[in-house]
Design an enzyme around this catalytic site. Structure first.
Site, PDB file in Angstrom:
ATOM      1  N   HIS A  43      -3.388   6.220   3.003  1.00  0.00           N
ATOM      2  CA  HIS A  43      -4.208   5.038   2.775  1.00  0.00           C
ATOM      3  C   HIS A  43      -3.599   3.796   3.421  1.00  0.00           C
ATOM      4  O   HIS A  43      -4.310   2.992   4.045  1.00  0.00           O
ATOM      5  CB  HIS A  43      -4.382   4.832   1.267  1.00  0.00           C
TER       6      HIS A  43
ATOM      7  N   ASP B   2       0.831  -1.199   0.000  1.00  0.00           N
ATOM      8  CA  ASP B   2       0.000   0.000   0.000  1.00  0.00           C
ATOM      9  C   ASP B   2       0.867   1.252   0.000  1.00  0.00           C
ATOM     10  O   ASP B   2       2.086   1.176  -0.174  1.00  0.00           O
ATOM     11  CB  ASP B   2      -0.931   0.000   1.218  1.00  0.00           C
TER      12      ASP B   2
ATOM     13  N   SER C 223     -11.606  -0.930   0.562  1.00  0.00           N
ATOM     14  CA  SER C 223     -10.203  -0.906   0.982  1.00  0.00           C
ATOM     15  C   SER C 223     -10.057  -1.291   2.446  1.00  0.00           C
ATOM     16  O   SER C 223      -9.003  -1.768   2.864  1.00  0.00           O
ATOM     17  CB  SER C 223      -9.606   0.492   0.786  1.00  0.00           C
TER      18      SER C 223
END
Length: 626
Positions: free
Chosen positions: A291, A243, A469
């Site tokens: 994120h 990520d 996600s």
């Protein structure tokens, strides 16, 4: 008078010790179990009420003569029991504990030669400093209670002392509450087969949802906000997160005595770079975002993650290019796979033609990761479309649609931002509006997650994030807890998915009844205020009254109703069900009925006698279950 009493008591003790030793020698071989050293209440008959001296020394001196006259017999008995304990120290199973109990005073015999009245008095426990082993605690008109710490051998001796009219162990009495807690840990262990249970009370909604069955406010008065999970909590399992943006300098990752947390490497322009710090790694050539840390908190944050003890190895993707993703997976395959102890989380994806060369290569490398013992998890995407054949083309969502990947969609777990209420609304058991769905989605998980972290500028952030996600890492966390709790099962991608389907909630997603909602194995639904209005698993394991059954949907009705038949899902443990045998050979479950006596009903609804039929998901309402 005092010397005469002492002599009388001494003769009684001597006779009883002799008898006790004789009997013990004769019956030693027949003793089933020994009694532990403990405190006992000795009830003694007296002519007058025992008078407890006050804390005031001055007042004690004023009343010494009166107290001494009334207390002479009790004082003498207490002294002799004290001497009896000291003379028989070797009969105690734990002499060290005996001495610790009496550590506030010397462990010695009481001496009758000391005629100092103040030292001779046995004081009330609150003002008592001579011994913690034996002392009076209460008195009424003609009876005094002495508390004494005794070995098994001394019990009968003390029972037979002069004027002893009663004897009882010093028991702990339960408090007059319904339960110590509104949940029952023994029931949870029985259902889940976890070795030990941890409870994170007032947890975030995305966690409480995955450790209970479907909430229904007609069965439960107050939503249970606790997160229940095995104490292993993912320990010795690696979650690898591919990520963008990680900062582990936060309390969510402070339990480093239980696990490893680090930036493993970064991937830039298709190349691996290992010159990253352990706790901080962010993009340099692209828009910085957080994120990655949000995803990681959802998977294994100490307070907001599903697997708080799992190891974390972050791989920074400096750009989500297909070359970076392929290179990262190459690195994972060659360096990070520990068989049956590795979960790879990929909270990204896009639509590709199924014959695209990139897709074909991803299928090969992910297959090799699976064969090496790794378990890959990916998000289903946020297009509110199907995962397979998007817009009636050959385009599918990848890497989610690859057969070696567990593909995770999202449900809309309601969170009241204004009231900050982390409670579920039964109407929100439905697909999140943004989530992809359909063929290829293996399981659904909460699509909203509360996270807390430090961003790329070390600013503290706490907020609710949404998207598949976060459904994927929640699922990765649940998988990590199962790998750590059942290492003997040696889960791989296929067997863990099969396990998740068996323990997942079926029929819980209102608009996708065939969908499976993620669950970690604990299905009992409790009410935080103890008030269960239904019965069965979805109402705190509550049972129905006499002549009533517990229906499939958790209602207590009279057993004459058709809902009380096993063919209709009657919950046999919580009421009086009518067993209806299945008329279809080898089949069982709701709509079929029960197996023949002595058979198990498997999770798939088949009757059998082998261990495979009584494994996880076994349907105990329709047959045997171990």
């Amino acid at each position: 008078m005092n010397k005469f009493l002492n002599l009388f008591i001494f003769i009684s003790i001597f006779i009883n010790l002799f008898i006790s030793n004789t009997i013990a020698k004769k019956t030693k071989k027949h003793t089933k179990e020994s009694i532990e050293d403990n405190y006992y209440l000795v009830f003694v008959k007296t002519d007058e009420r025992y008078i407890f001296p006050t804390k005031s020394i001055e007042k004690r001196h004023e009343n010494n003569e009166f107290i001494h006259e009334n207390n002479e017999f009790i004082n003498a008995m207490v002294k002799e029991i004290q001497n009896l304990i000291i003379d028989n120290k070797d009969t105690f199973k734990n002499v060290t504990k005996l001495e610790e109990i009496n550590k506030s005073s010397l462990l010695k015999k009481r001496d009758d030669s000391n005629n100092d009245l103040e030292n001779d008095l046995i004081e009330h426990p609150y003002d008592y400093d001579e011994s913690n082993l034996v002392f009076p605690i209460s008195s009424v008109e003609d009876e005094t209670v002495i508390l004494a710490y005794l070995s098994e051998k001394l019990i009968n001796v003390v029972k037979s002392l002069p004027n002893v009219i009663g004897f009882a162990p010093n028991r702990e009495i339960k408090l007059s509450t319904l339960f110590d807690t509104y949940y029952n840990l023994d029931d949870i262990k029985q259902e889940t087969k976890w070795k030990n249970v941890e409870v994170r009370e007032k947890a975030s909604l995305h966690l409480s949802l995955i450790s209970q069955g479907k909430y229904n406010d007609t069965l439960i008065n107050k939503y249970d906000r606790s997160y229940y999970y095995p104490s292993s909590a993912g320990q010795d399992v690696d979650i690898i997160v591919l990520d963008t943006g990680f900062n582990f300098n936060h309390t969510e990752f402070s339990n480093l005595d239980e696990r490893s947390v680090k930036c493993e490497c970064s991937v830039r322009k298709g190349k691996i770079e290992t010159d990253v710090t352990d706790i901080y790694c962010h993009r340099t050539r692209h828009t910085i975002d957080n994120h990655g840390i949000e995803v990681t908190v959802s998977a294994s944050g100490k307070n907001y993650g599903a697997a708080s003890k799992a190891n974390i190895y972050a791989i920074l993707l400096d750009g989500n290019s297909t070359s970076n993703i392929i290179r990262a997976l190459e690195y994972v395959r060659d360096n990070l796979i520990r068989p049956h102890k590795t979960v790879i989380n990929m909270s990204f994806g896009d639509y590709f033609d199924e014959n695209d060369s990139t897709v074909l290569y991803l299928e090969k490398i992910l297959s090799e990761i699976t064969n090496a013992g790794g378990i890959s998890v990916a998000s289903a995407g946020n297009n509110n479309g199907v995962v397979k054949n998007f817009n009636n083309t050959n385009s599918n969502m990848y890497p989610c649609y690859i057969k070696d990947v567990i593909c995770v969609g999202a449900i809309y777990d309601h969170y009241d931002h204004e009231k900050k209420l982390e409670v579920m609304d039964k109407t929100y058991y439905k697909k999140a509006k943004f989530s992809n769905f359909g063929e290829g989605v293996d399981i659904y998980a909460p699509g909203y997650s509360m996270v807390s972290y430090l961003d790329d500028k070390n600013k503290l952030i706490q907020k609710v994030v949404s998207g598949t996600s976060y459904s994927a890492p929640i699922t990765s966390g649940v998988i990590a807890t199962l790998l750590s709790e059942y290492p003997e099962k040696k889960f791989d991608k296929n067997s863990i998915l099969d396990y998740l389907i068996k323990i997942g909630l079926k029929g819980a997603i209102n608009d996708i009844p065939e969908g499976i909602l993620i669950n970690n194995g604990k299905h009992i639904v409790y009410s935080e205020d103890y008030l269960n209005m239904g019965c069965g698993v979805n109402a705190g394991n509550s049972k129905c009254g006499e002549s009533q059954c517990c229906t499939d949907d958790g209602r207590c009705v009279y057993k004459t109703e058709s809902a009380c038949q096993s063919i209709n899902g009657c919950q046999i443990e919580f009421g009086e069900c009518t067993v209806v045998k299945s008329t279809k050979e080898d089949r069982c479950g709701k709509g079929y009925g029960s197996c023949e006596e002595g058979y198990y009903c498997s999770s798939e609804g088949y009757c059998g006698k082998t261990s495979s039929y009584c494994d996880v998901g076994c349907q105990k309402n329709y047959g045997l279950c171990n």
